[in-house]
Scaffold this motif. Structure first.
Motif, PDB file in Angstrom:
ATOM      1  N   ASN A   1       0.688  -1.258   0.257  1.00  0.00           N
ATOM      2  CA  ASN A   1       0.095   0.036  -0.075  1.00  0.00           C
ATOM      3  C   ASN A   1       0.715   1.371  -0.203  1.00  0.00           C
ATOM      4  OD1 ASN A   1       1.085   0.026   2.651  1.00  0.00           O
ATOM      5  ND2 ASN A   1      -1.173   0.190   3.596  1.00  0.00           N
ATOM      6  N   GLY A   2       2.123   1.274  -0.199  1.00  0.00           N
ATOM      7  CA  GLY A   2       3.076   2.398  -0.236  1.00  0.00           C
ATOM      8  C   GLY A   2       3.888   2.484   1.296  1.00  0.00           C
ATOM      9  N   MET A   3       3.328   1.761   2.114  1.00  0.00           N
ATOM     10  CA  MET A   3       4.184   1.757   3.454  1.00  0.00           C
ATOM     11  C   MET A   3       4.970   0.727   3.417  1.00  0.00           C
ATOM     12  SD  MET A   3       0.683   2.395   5.972  1.00  0.00           S
ATOM     13  CE  MET A   3       1.991   2.962   7.377  1.00  0.00           C
ATOM     14  N   ASP A   4       6.201   0.940   4.157  1.00  0.00           N
ATOM     15  CA  ASP A   4       7.005  -0.141   4.535  1.00  0.00           C
ATOM     16  C   ASP A   4       6.356  -1.345   5.016  1.00  0.00           C
ATOM     17  OD1 ASP A   4       9.170   1.713   3.864  1.00  0.00           O
ATOM     18  OD2 ASP A   4       9.439   2.179   5.975  1.00  0.00           O
ATOM     19  N   ILE A   5       6.527  -2.800   4.558  1.00  0.00           N
ATOM     20  CA  ILE A   5       6.226  -3.838   4.840  1.00  0.00           C
ATOM     21  C   ILE A   5       7.075  -4.583   5.827  1.00  0.00           C
ATOM     22  CG2 ILE A   5       5.331  -6.211   3.943  1.00  0.00           C
ATOM     23  CD1 ILE A   5       5.130  -4.437   1.120  1.00  0.00           C
ATOM     24  N   PRO A   6       6.660  -4.718   7.045  1.00  0.00           N
ATOM     25  CA  PRO A   6       7.551  -5.382   8.089  1.00  0.00           C
ATOM     26  C   PRO A   6       7.901  -6.696   7.776  1.00  0.00           C
ATOM     27  CG  PRO A   6       5.684  -4.305   9.105  1.00  0.00           C
ATOM     28  CD  PRO A   6       5.370  -4.199   7.601  1.00  0.00           C
ATOM     29  N   GLU A   7       9.181  -7.065   7.718  1.00  0.00           N
ATOM     30  CA  GLU A   7       9.402  -8.511   7.227  1.00  0.00           C
ATOM     31  C   GLU A   7       8.761  -9.571   8.123  1.00  0.00           C
ATOM     32  OE1 GLU A   7      13.541  -9.417   6.561  1.00  0.00           O
ATOM     33  OE2 GLU A   7      13.913  -7.509   5.689  1.00  0.00           O
ATOM     34  N   ASN A   8       8.370  -9.478   9.139  1.00  0.00           N
ATOM     35  CA  ASN A   8       7.923 -10.569  10.160  1.00  0.00           C
ATOM     36  C   ASN A   8       6.364 -10.716   9.599  1.00  0.00           C
ATOM     37  OD1 ASN A   8       7.245  -7.743  11.304  1.00  0.00           O
ATOM     38  ND2 ASN A   8       6.014  -9.141  12.740  1.00  0.00           N
ATOM     39  N   LEU A   9       5.714  -9.872   8.790  1.00  0.00           N
ATOM     40  CA  LEU A   9       4.631 -10.382   8.327  1.00  0.00           C
ATOM     41  C   LEU A   9       4.413 -10.784   7.102  1.00  0.00           C
ATOM     42  CD1 LEU A   9       2.841  -6.668   9.238  1.00  0.00           C
ATOM     43  CD2 LEU A   9       2.893  -8.906  10.578  1.00  0.00           C
ATOM     44  N   ILE A  10       5.653 -11.155   6.384  1.00  0.00           N
ATOM     45  CA  ILE A  10       5.910 -11.715   4.985  1.00  0.00           C
ATOM     46  C   ILE A  10       6.086 -13.296   5.463  1.00  0.00           C
ATOM     47  CG2 ILE A  10       7.368 -11.891   3.108  1.00  0.00           C
ATOM     48  CD1 ILE A  10       8.031  -8.902   3.922  1.00  0.00           C
ATOM     49  N   HIS A  11       5.420 -14.070   4.377  1.00  0.00           N
ATOM     50  CA  HIS A  11       5.796 -15.588   4.587  1.00  0.00           C
ATOM     51  C   HIS A  11       6.331 -15.907   3.387  1.00  0.00           C
ATOM     52  CE1 HIS A  11       2.817 -15.570   7.997  1.00  0.00           C
ATOM     53  NE2 HIS A  11       2.108 -14.930   7.444  1.00  0.00           N
ATOM     54  N   VAL A  12       7.240 -16.881   3.450  1.00  0.00           N
ATOM     55  CA  VAL A  12       8.048 -17.523   2.491  1.00  0.00           C
ATOM     56  C   VAL A  12       8.024 -19.060   2.788  1.00  0.00           C
ATOM     57  CG1 VAL A  12      10.283 -17.556   1.494  1.00  0.00           C
ATOM     58  CG2 VAL A  12       9.538 -15.637   2.439  1.00  0.00           C
ATOM     59  N   ILE A  13       7.881 -19.725   1.835  1.00  0.00           N
ATOM     60  CA  ILE A  13       7.677 -20.986   1.815  1.00  0.00           C
ATOM     61  C   ILE A  13       8.536 -21.689   0.535  1.00  0.00           C
ATOM     62  CG2 ILE A  13       5.949 -23.168   1.408  1.00  0.00           C
ATOM     63  CD1 ILE A  13       5.339 -21.168   3.837  1.00  0.00           C
ATOM     64  N   SER A  14       9.548 -22.645   1.082  1.00  0.00           N
ATOM     65  CA  SER A  14      10.464 -23.219   0.105  1.00  0.00           C
ATOM     66  C   SER A  14       9.584 -24.257  -0.619  1.00  0.00           C
ATOM     67  CB  SER A  14      11.509 -24.042   1.087  1.00  0.00           C
ATOM     68  OG  SER A  14      12.362 -24.797   0.151  1.00  0.00           O
ATOM     69  N   VAL A  15       9.950 -24.189  -1.793  1.00  0.00           N
ATOM     70  CA  VAL A  15       9.233 -25.255  -2.632  1.00  0.00           C
ATOM     71  C   VAL A  15      10.297 -25.902  -3.561  1.00  0.00           C
ATOM     72  CG1 VAL A  15       7.203 -24.048  -3.116  1.00  0.00           C
ATOM     73  CG2 VAL A  15       8.767 -23.482  -4.744  1.00  0.00           C
ATOM     74  N   ALA A  16      11.512 -26.169  -3.055  1.00  0.00           N
ATOM     75  CA  ALA A  16      12.447 -26.863  -3.497  1.00  0.00           C
ATOM     76  C   ALA A  16      12.327 -28.246  -3.935  1.00  0.00           C
ATOM     77  CB  ALA A  16      13.979 -26.925  -2.425  1.00  0.00           C
ATOM     78  N   ASP A  17      11.374 -29.072  -3.241  1.00  0.00           N
ATOM     79  CA  ASP A  17      11.125 -30.459  -3.670  1.00  0.00           C
ATOM     80  C   ASP A  17       9.756 -30.505  -4.154  1.00  0.00           C
ATOM     81  OD1 ASP A  17      13.706 -31.491  -2.564  1.00  0.00           O
ATOM     82  OD2 ASP A  17      12.749 -31.223  -0.692  1.00  0.00           O
ATOM     83  N   ALA A  18       9.102 -29.358  -4.396  1.00  0.00           N
ATOM     84  CA  ALA A  18       7.650 -29.386  -5.085  1.00  0.00           C
ATOM     85  C   ALA A  18       7.576 -30.008  -6.481  1.00  0.00           C
ATOM     86  CB  ALA A  18       6.924 -27.927  -4.836  1.00  0.00           C
ATOM     87  N   LYS A  19       6.487 -30.776  -6.338  1.00  0.00           N
ATOM     88  CA  LYS A  19       6.115 -31.235  -7.708  1.00  0.00           C
ATOM     89  C   LYS A  19       5.132 -30.430  -8.527  1.00  0.00           C
ATOM     90  CE  LYS A  19       7.179 -35.966  -6.676  1.00  0.00           C
ATOM     91  NZ  LYS A  19       7.671 -35.759  -5.105  1.00  0.00           N
ATOM     92  N   GLU A  20       4.330 -29.882  -8.019  1.00  0.00           N
ATOM     93  CA  GLU A  20       3.224 -29.081  -8.398  1.00  0.00           C
ATOM     94  C   GLU A  20       2.732 -28.028  -7.469  1.00  0.00           C
ATOM     95  OE1 GLU A  20      -0.375 -30.848 -10.754  1.00  0.00           O
ATOM     96  OE2 GLU A  20      -1.282 -30.600  -8.699  1.00  0.00           O
ATOM     97  N   ILE A  21       2.592 -26.884  -8.174  1.00  0.00           N
ATOM     98  CA  ILE A  21       2.220 -25.443  -7.181  1.00  0.00           C
ATOM     99  C   ILE A  21       1.077 -24.933  -7.965  1.00  0.00           C
ATOM    100  CG2 ILE A  21       3.101 -23.300  -6.654  1.00  0.00           C
ATOM    101  CD1 ILE A  21       6.073 -24.457  -6.868  1.00  0.00           C
ATOM    102  N   VAL A  22      -0.029 -24.523  -7.100  1.00  0.00           N
ATOM    103  CA  VAL A  22      -1.087 -23.655  -7.400  1.00  0.00           C
ATOM    104  C   VAL A  22      -1.058 -22.376  -7.112  1.00  0.00           C
ATOM    105  CG1 VAL A  22      -3.541 -23.519  -7.738  1.00  0.00           C
ATOM    106  CG2 VAL A  22      -2.369 -25.790  -8.083  1.00  0.00           C
ATOM    107  N   LEU A  23      -1.182 -21.326  -7.560  1.00  0.00           N
ATOM    108  CA  LEU A  23      -1.268 -19.987  -6.918  1.00  0.00           C
ATOM    109  C   LEU A  23      -2.555 -19.477  -7.346  1.00  0.00           C
ATOM    110  CD1 LEU A  23       2.235 -18.480  -8.238  1.00  0.00           C
ATOM    111  CD2 LEU A  23       1.819 -19.806  -5.922  1.00  0.00           C
ATOM    112  N   ALA A  24      -3.083 -18.722  -6.359  1.00  0.00           N
ATOM    113  CA  ALA A  24      -4.593 -18.434  -6.719  1.00  0.00           C
ATOM    114  C   ALA A  24      -5.081 -17.040  -5.759  1.00  0.00           C
ATOM    115  CB  ALA A  24      -5.428 -19.247  -6.627  1.00  0.00           C
ATOM    116  N   SER A  25      -5.936 -16.133  -6.092  1.00  0.00           N
ATOM    117  CA  SER A  25      -6.312 -15.173  -5.227  1.00  0.00           C
ATOM    118  C   SER A  25      -7.196 -15.710  -4.381  1.00  0.00           C
ATOM    119  CB  SER A  25      -6.767 -14.145  -5.911  1.00  0.00           C
ATOM    120  OG  SER A  25      -8.101 -14.479  -6.970  1.00  0.00           O
TER     121      SER A  25
END
Length: 234
Positions: free
Chosen positions: A135-159
């Motif tokens: 939204n234009g403000m700084d985004i705190p890193e502790n509110l961001i989620h990062v998921i490793s997909v190093a071994d993933a076979k199938e990924i679905v992204l959606a709203s």
């Protein structure tokens, strides 16, 4: 959405980190305001995003988008989303039971959403304090989620316009259609903070992409290794 898309296509590289993404998108949105936003409110532009960085084998969540990784659902809804949806549902059920409203009338004017407008406003005021959003403000890193997909076979992204996220678009659309046909107000089968208004096809915007055989060595071949996929919702 257009601002964030421009950042993805013009400023990010395959080696960019989620920190880079959040900083660059915040700066880009902020530049559209006369002064940098210092507090969140209902007047700020806002978007959520889920990003797949193929090079880093990571999925980044900023906001309330969805992801299926080998059939496992990952989602990070706004605070009190379920509580507000339940309050709206209870209020509408009361109106319908007492004959003070009809399904057709509520699809023209959603007074159930009106009854939680203060809660929704309060939620907006806590953007990038209790949950992440672009939204234009700084985004705190502790509110961001990062998921490793190093071994993933199938990924679905959606709203989050899909109440039930399935491994194919057709299945996800069928579930959405079933819910809309049987619960257009979104107060029973799927409790939401808004329903399907008259003339609308659904209760929220939706985007869907599936990446198959992600673990395959071919996904990192020279011609596509720089690919990053992004889904953005207003």
């Amino acid at each position: 959405m257009q601002i964030v898309s421009h950042v993805i296509s013009e400023q990010l590289t395959p080696d960019s980190t989620v920190t880079d993404f959040c900083r660059l998108t915040a700066e880009a949105v902020s530049s559209y305001y006369p002064q940098k936003p210092v507090k969140a409110d209902n007047n700020l532009m806002a978007a959520s995003a889920v990003v797949l960085n193929v090079r880093k084998r990571e999925v980044w969540f900023v906001g309330d988008c969805l992801c299926l990784i080998d059939g496992i659902l990952y989602e990070y809804p706004k605070p009190e989303e379920k509580i507000n949806a339940q309050k709206r549902s209870d209020y509408i059920h009361e109106l319908l039971k007492e004959g003070r409203a009809t399904v057709e009338g509520l699809r023209i004017k959603d007074v159930g959403r009106d009854c939680i407008k203060n809660e929704l406003r309060s939620c907006c005021e806590r953007q990038n304090r209790d949950y992440a959003v672009i939204n234009g403000m700084d985004i705190p890193e502790n509110l961001i989620h990062v998921i490793s997909v190093a071994d993933a076979k199938e990924i679905v992204l959606a709203s989050d316009g899909y109440p039930v996220l399935k491994r194919t678009l057709a299945e996800s659309e069928r579930e959405l259609e079933r819910i809309i046909n049987n619960d257009p107000l979104c107060i029973n089968l799927y409790k939401a903070t808004k329903g399907v208004m008259q003339g609308y096809k659904s209760f929220d915007d939706r985007t869907y992409i599936r990446i198959e055989n992600f673990i395959s060595p071919n996904i990192c071949s020279e011609n596509i290794k720089n690919l990053s996929c992004i889904l953005i919702r207003d």
